[in-house]
Design an enzyme around this catalytic site. Structure first.
Site, PDB file in Angstrom:
ATOM      1  CE  LYS A 171       9.984 -10.191 -14.445  1.00 36.45           C
ATOM      2  NZ  LYS A 171      10.051 -10.439 -15.860  1.00 36.45           N
ATOM      3  CE  LYS A 203      -8.411  -4.445  14.108  1.00 33.69           C
ATOM      4  NZ  LYS A 203      -7.389  -4.223  13.088  1.00 33.69           N
ATOM      5  CG  ASN A 215      -0.138  -0.128   2.502  1.00 39.32           C
ATOM      6  OD1 ASN A 215       0.595   0.776   2.868  1.00 39.32           O
ATOM      7  ND2 ASN A 215      -0.249  -1.271   3.178  1.00 39.32           N
ATOM      8  CG  ASP A 263      -6.308  -6.064   6.044  1.00 35.54           C
ATOM      9  OD1 ASP A 263      -5.726  -6.006   7.138  1.00 35.54           O
ATOM     10  OD2 ASP A 263      -7.052  -5.157   5.623  1.00 35.54           O
ATOM     11  CE  LYS A 284     -10.933  -0.890  10.849  1.00 36.76           C
ATOM     12  NZ  LYS A 284     -10.290  -0.052   9.854  1.00 36.76           N
ATOM     13  CG  PHE A 332      -2.844   4.833  13.394  1.00 37.28           C
ATOM     14  CD1 PHE A 332      -2.092   4.672  14.550  1.00 37.28           C
ATOM     15  CD2 PHE A 332      -2.833   6.059  12.756  1.00 37.28           C
ATOM     16  CE1 PHE A 332      -1.343   5.727  15.049  1.00 37.28           C
ATOM     17  CE2 PHE A 332      -2.092   7.116  13.245  1.00 37.28           C
ATOM     18  CZ  PHE A 332      -1.344   6.959  14.393  1.00 37.28           C
TER      19      PHE A 332
HETATM   20  N1  CTP Z   1      -3.476  -4.113  11.769  1.00 34.66           N
HETATM   21  C1  CTP Z   1      -2.710  -5.169  12.232  1.00 34.66           C
HETATM   22  N2  CTP Z   1      -2.653  -6.338  11.517  1.00 34.66           N
HETATM   23  C2  CTP Z   1      -3.338  -6.473  10.383  1.00 34.66           C
HETATM   24  C3  CTP Z   1      -4.137  -5.406   9.905  1.00 34.66           C
HETATM   25  C4  CTP Z   1      -4.182  -4.232  10.630  1.00 34.66           C
HETATM   26  O1  CTP Z   1      -2.081  -5.043  13.289  1.00 34.66           O
HETATM   27  N3  CTP Z   1      -3.245  -7.608   9.712  1.00 34.66           N
HETATM   28  C5  CTP Z   1      -3.564  -2.884  12.570  1.00 34.66           C
HETATM   29  C6  CTP Z   1      -2.950  -1.659  11.945  1.00 34.66           C
HETATM   30  O2  CTP Z   1      -1.606  -1.489  12.336  1.00 34.66           O
HETATM   31  C7  CTP Z   1      -3.831  -0.538  12.506  1.00 34.66           C
HETATM   32  C8  CTP Z   1      -5.161  -1.198  12.696  1.00 34.66           C
HETATM   33  O3  CTP Z   1      -4.933  -2.605  12.727  1.00 34.66           O
HETATM   34  O4  CTP Z   1      -3.389  -0.103  13.770  1.00 34.66           O
HETATM   35  C9  CTP Z   1      -6.217  -0.896  11.674  1.00 34.66           C
HETATM   36  O5  CTP Z   1      -5.830  -1.178  10.397  1.00 34.66           O
HETATM   37  P1  CTP Z   1      -6.857  -0.986   9.170  1.00 34.66           P
HETATM   38  O6  CTP Z   1      -6.212  -1.506   7.936  1.00 34.66           O
HETATM   39  O7  CTP Z   1      -7.378   0.386   9.135  1.00 34.66           O
HETATM   40  O8  CTP Z   1      -8.044  -1.891   9.590  1.00 34.66           O
HETATM   41  P2  CTP Z   1      -8.284  -3.406   9.547  1.00 34.66           P
HETATM   42  O9  CTP Z   1      -8.319  -3.893  10.942  1.00 34.66           O
HETATM   43  O10 CTP Z   1      -7.334  -4.091   8.645  1.00 34.66           O
HETATM   44  O11 CTP Z   1      -9.759  -3.482   8.989  1.00 34.66           O
HETATM   45  P3  CTP Z   1     -10.312  -3.170   7.528  1.00 34.66           P
HETATM   46  O12 CTP Z   1      -9.166  -3.218   6.574  1.00 34.66           O
HETATM   47  O13 CTP Z   1     -11.304  -4.237   7.341  1.00 34.66           O
HETATM   48  O14 CTP Z   1     -10.920  -1.806   7.640  1.00 34.66           O
END
Ligand code: CTP
Length: 400
Positions: A288, A341, A209, A278, A337, A323
């Protein structure tokens, strides 16, 4: 120009009615043990004579860069200064600074300054709301100025609305945070994750990302300045990592998880600002992938949610901050969240606006704590956002 070991504050004063408050600002700084050098525009000198400022600061006021006395001195002064504060800043001054014009002592010195710079605008409401002035403020914020926006109230021109200069007390407290951050976190360990993870598809391609790591790095920098022992776990970034106690560079979510779990027990506070992928490819191709097929399917599997895992295993005295990068209904998703969490604090940032958030120098955040206290901050530099988040945590932990 600075006396002995005292830190030097450059106080820029431009010609607005609010400048009588600058005398108070000057007095407060000197009372607190700072050396202050005042630089005035010629219009400012029409409101209050430079003599008043020089009497209080003990230095003659700089009004003319070309006078034999001031001359080249300004370069020496800017080198020694710890902070440049311009209060009040008129629309005219902001316009010149935003365009890089240096046609008098104040603008020349401002342009040469590399120390933290704070601008405190004060003007008529319509002038403040004028899109050109707003644009200039945006340019200045993006160029490293901390802009303390005017507050609403009755103005000298008889109107009422935003335009009043922020109160000296708040200006001083803001500046003191920049000059001498309070060591709220001495004796505490803060674990911070920053940047993005990368999930390999083959040996050269990956899923990731746009996170740059700037927000997490700013938190690490500010946490260190506030006295914490900092463990920073960060994904790939083009930025040099800040100077911390333990720095661990990782690539994938799995590596980040391992590093976090290995260090989690020693942390009093955990701030997970990293943008973790995720999903990751189910199979990583060795070598490759060749473009022999018209269509290929990439199966992705879920990565562990590190933050959620921490929420499950943390002890009662550990403070957990997550975050939430959101688009759409930001507050509600962030609240979900926070609960899901088991966080103490969640920092939601709206990533639908391109100019702020991901990969930018500024951020606009709203935090929600576990007691459902909600606070939105204006667009601020990431270092300022980091300071505000850390001050909130210090307050929650009664370290403030
Ligand atoms: N985070 C994490 N591990 C993951 C995904 C996210 O620890 N596999 C943590 C990030 O560091 C951040 C928080 O979760 O502090 C939220 O991340 P975000 O991508 O906004 O949310 P998600 O929990 O992944 O939910 P979604 O993508 O469904 O909105």
């Amino acid at each position: 120009m600075s006396s002995g070991n005292k830190k030097l504050v450059l106080l820029g004063v431009s010609g607005g009615i609010a400048l009588y408050k600058s005398l108070e600002i000057l007095r407060e700084f000197t009372k607190k043990g700072f050396d202050v050098q005042v630089v005035m525009t010629s219009n400012a000198a029409k409101f209050v004579t430079p003599l008043s400022f020089s009497a209080l600061s003990g230095h003659s006021v700089i009004t003319d860069i070309f006078s034999s006395e001031s001359g080249i001195q300004h370069i020496e002064i800017v080198k020694k200064s710890s902070l440049f504060l311009c209060a009040p800043a008129t629309a005219n001054l902001a316009g010149k600074l935003a365009s890089g014009i240096a046609d008098d002592a104040l603008t020349t010195i401002a342009l040469a300054c590399t120390c933290p710079k704070v601008l405190v605008p004060a003007m008529n409401t319509n002038m403040w709301l004028n899109p050109i002035v707003q644009k200039n403020m945006e340019i200045l914020s993006k160029s490293g100025y901390e802009v303390l926006p005017p507050v609403s109230g009755s103005l000298a021109c008889g109107e009422s609305g935003p335009g009043r200069m922020e109160e000296p007390e708040n200006i001083i407290s803001f500046c003191l945070d920049l000059l001498t951050p309070a060591k709220f976190f001495s004796g505490k360990t803060i674990l911070i994750t920053a940047g993005r993870t990368e999930e390999m598809i083959d040996s050269v391609r990956y899923i990731s990302n746009r996170s740059s790591g700037k927000m997490g790095f700013a938190i690490a920098r500010q946490a260190k300045a506030m006295g914490a022992r900092v463990i920073l776990i960060y994904g790939r970034t083009s930025l040099p990592p800040p100077n911390v106690d333990i720095g661990i560079s990782v690539v994938s979510a799995e590596e980040m998880r391992n590093a976090v779990l290995n260090n989690f027990k020693n942390a009093d506070i955990i701030i997970k600002s990293a943008a973790v992928s995720d999903y990751r490819p189910e199979n990583v191709y060795s070598g490759k992938i060749k473009k022999t097929d018209e269509k290929i399917n990439l199966a992705l599997i879920r990565n562990p949610d590190i933050l959620k895992e921490l929420g499950r295993i943390k002890n009662n005295s550990q403070y957990l901050t997550g975050f939430a990068a959101e688009t759409g209904d930001i507050l509600n998703s962030a609240k979900l969240k926070l609960k899901d969490k088991k966080l103490d604090l969640i920092i939601a940032n709206d990533i639908s606006q391109k100019s702020i958030g991901f990969d930018s120098d500024e951020n606009k955040i709203t935090w929600i704590d576990k007691n459902n206290n909600i606070k939105s901050l204006p667009v601020l530099s990431k270092d300022r956002v980091a300071q505000e988040i850390l001050k909130k945590i210090a307050k929650d932990l009664e370290l403030h």
